[in-house]
Each structure stands twice: as structure tokens, then as C-alpha cells.
Enzyme design. Structure first.
Site, PDB file in Angstrom:
ATOM      1  N   ASN A  31     -10.287  -3.234   1.814  1.00 48.67           N
ATOM      2  CA  ASN A  31      -9.935  -3.137   0.400  1.00 48.67           C
ATOM      3  C   ASN A  31     -11.186  -2.857  -0.421  1.00 48.67           C
ATOM      4  O   ASN A  31     -12.301  -2.840   0.110  1.00 48.67           O
ATOM      5  CB  ASN A  31      -9.281  -4.439  -0.088  1.00 48.67           C
ATOM      6  CG  ASN A  31      -7.844  -4.596   0.361  1.00 48.67           C
ATOM      7  OD1 ASN A  31      -7.110  -3.622   0.488  1.00 48.67           O
ATOM      8  ND2 ASN A  31      -7.430  -5.830   0.600  1.00 48.67           N
TER       9      ASN A  31
ATOM     10  N   HIS B 257       0.824  -1.218   0.000  1.00 55.62           N
ATOM     11  CA  HIS B 257       0.000   0.000   0.000  1.00 55.62           C
ATOM     12  C   HIS B 257       0.858   1.268   0.000  1.00 55.62           C
ATOM     13  O   HIS B 257       0.502   2.277   0.614  1.00 55.62           O
ATOM     14  CB  HIS B 257      -0.957   0.014   1.198  1.00 55.62           C
ATOM     15  CG  HIS B 257      -1.937  -1.110   1.215  1.00 55.62           C
ATOM     16  ND1 HIS B 257      -3.110  -1.100   0.484  1.00 55.62           N
ATOM     17  CD2 HIS B 257      -1.917  -2.308   1.858  1.00 55.62           C
ATOM     18  CE1 HIS B 257      -3.772  -2.218   0.681  1.00 55.62           C
ATOM     19  NE2 HIS B 257      -3.063  -2.979   1.508  1.00 55.62           N
TER      20      HIS B 257
ATOM     21  N   TYR C  68       0.444  -5.070  11.086  1.00 55.30           N
ATOM     22  CA  TYR C  68       0.295  -3.646  10.760  1.00 55.30           C
ATOM     23  C   TYR C  68       0.995  -2.775  11.800  1.00 55.30           C
ATOM     24  O   TYR C  68       1.728  -1.846  11.463  1.00 55.30           O
ATOM     25  CB  TYR C  68      -1.184  -3.282  10.651  1.00 55.30           C
ATOM     26  CG  TYR C  68      -1.756  -3.561   9.289  1.00 55.30           C
ATOM     27  CD1 TYR C  68      -2.265  -2.541   8.497  1.00 55.30           C
ATOM     28  CD2 TYR C  68      -1.783  -4.855   8.771  1.00 55.30           C
ATOM     29  CE1 TYR C  68      -2.780  -2.792   7.238  1.00 55.30           C
ATOM     30  CE2 TYR C  68      -2.287  -5.124   7.516  1.00 55.30           C
ATOM     31  CZ  TYR C  68      -2.790  -4.086   6.748  1.00 55.30           C
ATOM     32  OH  TYR C  68      -3.284  -4.338   5.491  1.00 55.30           O
TER      33      TYR C  68
END
EC number: 1.11.1.6
Length: 505
Positions: free
Chosen positions: A131, A58, A341
Site C-alpha cells: 500500500n 482494490h 488473495y
């Protein structure tokens, strides 16, 4: 020196006034630069360190601020305060992105699009990291690093590699549903404003009574779905690689604020237990005929970032950031992301990335015992205690915020995923029942264009998966690639292990 043209005096980063920012300090008019020119050294040094590590996935993205407004009563499902009453608004920041490309890659690339929303609630920040596709390629996080490696560059050539790309996917049959979506025209959205956003994962909502429900989020674009064909995407990628970033910024600048309607699918634990497939499998969708959506809110983006780096580049989203009333499910991929993350943000931004303004809670003060570390730029807890339990008035836990318990069972082992849910059924249904003739034609053309660059043995293996999803689907891809359809059908009738052995180099 020239005339002063601003009421503001230029300073160093430490606030020291600068007298000249055009000429280095030298020994004579043409002499060498002196080491004592601290302004020059400071300016060069800061420039040398401007770039931070880009996101491992990303990396290319755009963002904007706005609000989320509740439009339906969902208090019987969740006690989340930001969802507690109709009409309530919560400030948000949203980041859109491609997944596999580098920071300078084209917005029009065939790739899933990230759709991450940060809600600044009174109970802290809630991050929904989704997404533009309702499913994903894999369901076990152990496969994720390998998958992403295949979507990036060959370690020897440093070029995108169709063999890597399709070798992994063809050896991972659970990917067939997402591959079918990716190679449809929805794999190349026209703009960020013209695509939906999905949680993809199943999450848990729980209410004041301690009852819990499984949920999925669907942000449906109010601008309508618009996609690019392969030819359009390639043309725009060459002529205007930042087109989606520019489109979002300019739309908001002129007051054409994009919006999305949030629709939820909700399921009771009893329904999940008896359902015909694992509802926490991220490679599957919940059929809307069984679990119709419920409209609960509106997401509106009405503020452009004032500085891209400060807000968009430094924005850090994590599915671990959950507020009371919302929890994670036993979805394996989600549980892997809950760790990964946060971990990658520490690498990219440092251990105190939560203090960066775009990431800091705005309506819930941070009262933790976390201390020190690089870039601790607040009061660092002052003189208060840095441990718990303590008897000096430090913040204490409150059991009112505990999640309700739910049962789990099983033997701890590394076992092959088993469940009576064929990985090919939903991909076949999508091809036959949802897509139009035009959609199917473009899907096959897009696949043939990309897969044709891979080795023939990989083409055969992947086409066999399309054949297993739908006979017409596989046959049309085989025809486009000029493959022997009988060989494709033979491979389709094998197990995954047999097919892998039959197509080894």
C-alpha cells in the site's frame, strides 16, 4: 451492405466470417427476428457475460508495465536471482488502486492506495502486494472481513455509513496509527505517480548460507510527494473521478516515465528478538533512526497496457507468490493474506487464473501436476503424469529451494495479543514530531469533517483514542466536534473494554 473499409474480415469468436453486422436476420423487412440468427445470439450472449466479479477490495485501479533495476549488492542478505547483481533488470507489471470503493468510484477518495508489483523473474513470478502507507488498521486477519464491511456500504441503506466506519475503528485502538495517516493529506494523494509504496508487512530474506533477515520495502517516489486537500479531493472527485488513472496513462504515453527508488530496512533475528516492540506488528513502523534504509534498486514504468481488461482488470497479485530467497514472516495479517488473495482470484478469475498472460510466468516454465478446471487453456500437461512421485520423467522437487528453518514456539490457543508496545506511541510521535503545523491543521479538519456525521457516543469514543495518542491532538478534535473535553479525557483513561461499555447505545 456498404463498402469494405478494412483488410480484416469480421468473424465470430470462433473465426467464422460475418457477412452483415448491422441487420438482424428477420422474416421480411419488418418481420420478427429469427431464432436461427446465430450471429445475433452469439453477440448478445457474449455481451451478457462480459462483466466478471469485481475485486472485493482494490476494485478501482490503474496499471502499467516496466522494469526493476538493481543498484546495490544485496547478495549477503538474499539469494533471490532477480536481485543477484548490480544492473540486472527484471520485467514488472504494477497495479495501483483505491481500497474500499467500487470499480466506478473516484480516484481521489480518502482511502489507502494499493501498490502491487509483479516481478517476472527466472524463478517464477514474485508478487509484492503493498500500500501507500507503511502500516495498516488491524493486525489479525480474523478482523479483516469486518473491517472491510465497515468501509463499504450499509447493508440496509446501501450508502456509506460514518457510524459503521467509526464504530469499528473506535473499538479497535490498534487502528489509531493508520487512521492518523489516512486522515492526513497523504490519505488523498494527488496522483499515483506522487505517492510512495510500502510492503507494510515484514518479510524474510535468506541467503545462500541459510542465514535469514527480516526486511521491509519502501518504494520512494522520484516525482516527489504531492497530496490533495479535502476540498481539492472532493472537487476533483466530482469533475474528473478518473484523474489518477488518466494521469498515469498520459504521463507514460508522452515519455514521462514515473519511477520509484526501492529502499530496504533490514534487521537480524537477534535484533528482532531484543527489540522494544514486535517488529512483525503491521500497525507499527520500524524507526529509521534504529534501522536506516538502504537504497537497492529503481522501479520504472514505461509501458501502458494495450488493453485494460486483459492486463489491469485480470492482473492477480498474491503475497503467496514468493521466489527462492524471499519468505513470509510470522506477521498474522500477512499469513491471512497469503491464503485470501489466492482464494479471491479463484472466485473472480477461475482456478487457472495463473494461465492468463498477465499472470503467467514469462521466464520460468510452469512444471506442475495441476490439471483440468475451468478455462484450462494450455496443453493441460499433455500426456505426462499427473501425480508425484512417478517414474515417468515428471518434474521433481529440488531441496536446494528449501527455506532455512527458523524457530517458533507457544501454546495453540485463541489469545489476546500482548506485547509491551503501546498502540498510541507512534501515532503520537507522528502527530508531534513528523507533521508540520499545516499538516496537523488539515488532519484535524479532515477528521472533524468526517467524524461529525457519526453518533455523538462514537465521536467521544474515537476522540478519546486521539487524546491517548496526544493530548493536543484529542483536544483539537474535541473542540472541532464541540465535545466535552473532560468527558473525552475520562474516556481516554479507561481500558478499551471500559470505554466500549461506557459508550454503548
Amino acid at each position: 451492405m456498404g463498402e469494405k473499409n478494412s483488410s480484416k474480415v469480421l468473424t465470430t469468436g470462433f473465426g467464422i466470417p460475418v457477412g452483415d453486422d448491422q441487420n438482424s436476420l428477420t422474416a421480411g423487412n419488418r418481420g420478427p427476428v429469427l431464432m436461427q440468427d446465430v450471429h445475433l445470439l452469439d453477440k448478445l450472449s457474449h455481451f451478457d457475460h462480459e462483466r466478471i466479479p469485481e475485486r472485493v477490495v482494490h476494485a478501482k485501479g490503474a496499471g502499467a508495465g516496466g522494469y526493476f533495476e538493481v543498484t546495490a549488492d544485496v547478495t549477503k542478505y538474499t539469494k533471490a536471482k532477480f536481485l543477484s547483481e548490480i544492473g540486472k533488470r527484471t520485467e514488472v507489471f504494477v497495479r495501483f488502486s483505491t481500497v474500499g470503493g467500487e470499480k466506478g468510484s473516484a480516484d481521489s477518495a480518502r482511502d489507502p492506495r494499493g501498490f502491487a508489483v509483479k516481478f517476472y523473474t527466472e524463478d517464477g513470478n514474485y508478487d509484492l502486494v503493498g500500500n501507500n502507507t507503511p502500516v495498516f488498521f488491524i493486525r489479525d486477519p480474523l478482523k479483516f472481513p469486518d473491517f472491510i464491511h465497515t468501509q463499504k456500504r450499509n447493508p440496509a441503506t446501501n450508502c456509506k455509513d460514518p457510524d459503521m466506519f467509526w464504530d469499528f475503528l473506535s473499538l479497535t485502538p490498534e487502528s489509531i496509527h493508520q487512521v492518523t495517516i489516512l486522515f492526513s493529506d497523504r490519505g488523498t494523494p494527488a496522483t499515483y505517480r506522487n505517492m510512495n509504496g510500502y510492503s507494510s508487512h515484514t518479510y524474510k530474506w535468506y541467503n545462500e548460507k541459510g542465514e535469514y533477515f527480516w526486511v521491509q520495502y519502501h518504494f520512494k517516489t522520484d516525482q516527489g510527494i504531492k497530496n490533495l486537500t479535502l476540498e481539492e479531493a472532493e472537487k476533483i472527485g466530482g469533475s474528473d473521478p478518473d484523474h489518477a488513472t488518466r494521469d498515469l496513462y498520459e504521463a507514460i504515453k508522452k515519455g514521462d516515465y514515473p519511477s520509484w527508488t526501492l529502499e530496504m530496512q533490514i534487521m537480524t533475528p537477534e535484533q528482532a528478538e531484543d527489540y522494544r516492540f514486535d517488529i512483525r506488528d503491521i500497525t507499527k513502523v520500524w524507526p529509521h533512526g534504529d534501522f536506516p534504509t538502504m537504497k537497492i534498486g529503481k522501479l520504472v514504468l514505461n509501458r501502458n497496457p494495450t488493453n485494460y481488461f486483459a492486463e489491469v482488470e485480470q492482473a492477480a497479485f498474491s503475497p503467496a507468490n514468493l521466489v527462492p530467497g524471499i519468505g513470509i514472516s510470522p506477521d498474522k495479517m500477512l499469513q491471512g493474506r497469503v491464503f485470501s488473495y489466492h482464494d479471491t482470484h479463484i472466485h473472480r478469475l477461475g482456478p487457472n487464473y495463473n494461465l492468463i498472460p498477465v499472470n503467467a510466468p514469462k521466464y520460468s516454465p510452469e512444471n506442475s501436476y495441476q490439471r483440468d478446471g475451468f478455462m484450462r487453456v494450455d496443453a493441460n500437461g499433455g500426456s505426462g503424469p499427473n501425480y508425484w512421485p512417478n517414474s515417468f520423467g515428471g518434474p521433481s522437487p529440488d531441496s536446494v529451494y528449501l527455506e532455512p528453518p527458523f524457530g517458533v514456539s507457544g501454546l495453540a490457543a485463541r489469545t489476546l495479543y500482548t506485547h509491551p508496545n503501546d498502540d498510541f506511541v507512534q501515532a503520537g510521535n507522528l502527530y508531534r514530531d513528523v507533521m508540520t503545523d499545516y499538516d496537523r491543521e488539515n488532519l484535524v479538519g479532515n477528521i472533524v469533517s468526517h467524524l461529525s456525521a457519526a453518533q455523538k457516543r462514537i465521536q467521544l469514543r474515537q476522540t478519546a483514542l486521539f487524546f491517548k495518542a496526544d493530548r493536543d491532538y484529542g483536544s483539537r478534535v474535541a473542540k472541532g466536534l464541540e465535545l466535552d473535553i473532560k468527558e473525552v479525557e475520562r474516556l481516554a483513561n479507561m481500558t478499551n473494554e471500559e470505554r466500549a461499555r461506557a459508550t454503548e447505545r
